[in-house]
Design an enzyme around this catalytic site. Structure first.
Site, PDB file in Angstrom:
ATOM      1  N   ILE A   1       0.844  -1.195   0.000  1.00 21.12           N
ATOM      2  CA  ILE A   1       0.000   0.000   0.000  1.00 21.12           C
ATOM      3  C   ILE A   1       0.878   1.244   0.000  1.00 21.12           C
ATOM      4  O   ILE A   1       1.946   1.264   0.619  1.00 21.12           O
ATOM      5  CB  ILE A   1      -0.974  -0.008   1.210  1.00 21.12           C
ATOM      6  CG1 ILE A   1      -2.073   1.041   1.049  1.00 21.12           C
ATOM      7  CG2 ILE A   1      -0.222   0.151   2.529  1.00 21.12           C
ATOM      8  CD1 ILE A   1      -3.221   0.874   2.041  1.00 21.12           C
ATOM      9  N   CYS A   2       0.418   2.259  -0.746  1.00 16.15           N
ATOM     10  CA  CYS A   2       1.106   3.547  -0.795  1.00 16.15           C
ATOM     11  C   CYS A   2       0.060   4.632  -0.554  1.00 16.15           C
ATOM     12  O   CYS A   2      -0.923   4.397   0.136  1.00 16.15           O
ATOM     13  CB  CYS A   2       1.833   3.719  -2.134  1.00 16.15           C
ATOM     14  SG  CYS A   2       0.709   3.728  -3.554  1.00 16.15           S
ATOM     15  N   TYR A   3       0.265   5.800  -1.102  1.00 17.46           N
ATOM     16  CA  TYR A   3      -0.680   6.904  -0.914  1.00 17.46           C
ATOM     17  C   TYR A   3      -1.968   6.715  -1.720  1.00 17.46           C
ATOM     18  O   TYR A   3      -3.061   6.787  -1.182  1.00 17.46           O
ATOM     19  CB  TYR A   3      -0.034   8.233  -1.318  1.00 17.46           C
ATOM     20  CG  TYR A   3       1.223   8.555  -0.555  1.00 17.46           C
ATOM     21  CD1 TYR A   3       1.159   9.139   0.705  1.00 17.46           C
ATOM     22  CD2 TYR A   3       2.472   8.263  -1.082  1.00 17.46           C
ATOM     23  CE1 TYR A   3       2.306   9.426   1.409  1.00 17.46           C
ATOM     24  CE2 TYR A   3       3.622   8.552  -0.377  1.00 17.46           C
ATOM     25  CZ  TYR A   3       3.542   9.135   0.873  1.00 17.46           C
ATOM     26  OH  TYR A   3       4.683   9.404   1.568  1.00 17.46           O
TER      27      TYR A   3
END
Length: 132
Positions: free
Chosen positions: A90-92
């Site tokens: 997961i990232c932004y």
């Protein structure tokens, strides 16, 4: 046998075949999941959630149970996760996680997923987070 490709590149057939096979293997194994699907994988299969956002954003809020994956923590990540263990990245917003997922596949992990929409979508779905 050497073969000419587009843009004037030359490849030996064996090298080209290996390259295409590797790319095909990576693309076949890489998939995106929604935040809800990611949570289900965590609950049902014990998948590891790797949050690749920077320290400031991770410390401010992150999905419950997330491992903060950085260059510095990668060694610990490797110790805690077998190659066949499911990994969620997961990232932004769900863009950078794709590159990280590809990297993990290249390192030998076989079940890697990128979370579509990233942490922003995780929050919008009202999934568990840790703040502060």
């Amino acid at each position: 046998m050497i073969q000419k490709l587009a843009f004037g590149f030359y490849w030996e057939n064996a090298i080209l075949s290996n390259f295409i096979a590797k790319i095909g293997l990576i693309m076949a194994q890489f998939s995106e999941v929604s935040p809800s699907q990611a949570l289900a994988l965590m609950q049902e299969q014990g998948a590891t959630l790797a949050d690749i956002r920077n320290e400031t954003h991770f410390s401010s809020a992150h999905p419950k149970g997330a491992f903060h994956l950085t260059n510095e923590s990668y060694g610990q990540f490797e110790l805690e996760n077998d190659d066949d263990h499911p990994i969620l990245v997961i990232c932004y917003h769900g863009v950078s996680s794709r590159g990280a997922a590809m990297y993990l596949l290249e390192q030998g992990y076989t079940q890697v997923y990128s979370i579509r929409g990233g942490f922003e979508a995780w929050e919008k779905e009202g999934l568990p987070i840790v703040t502060g």
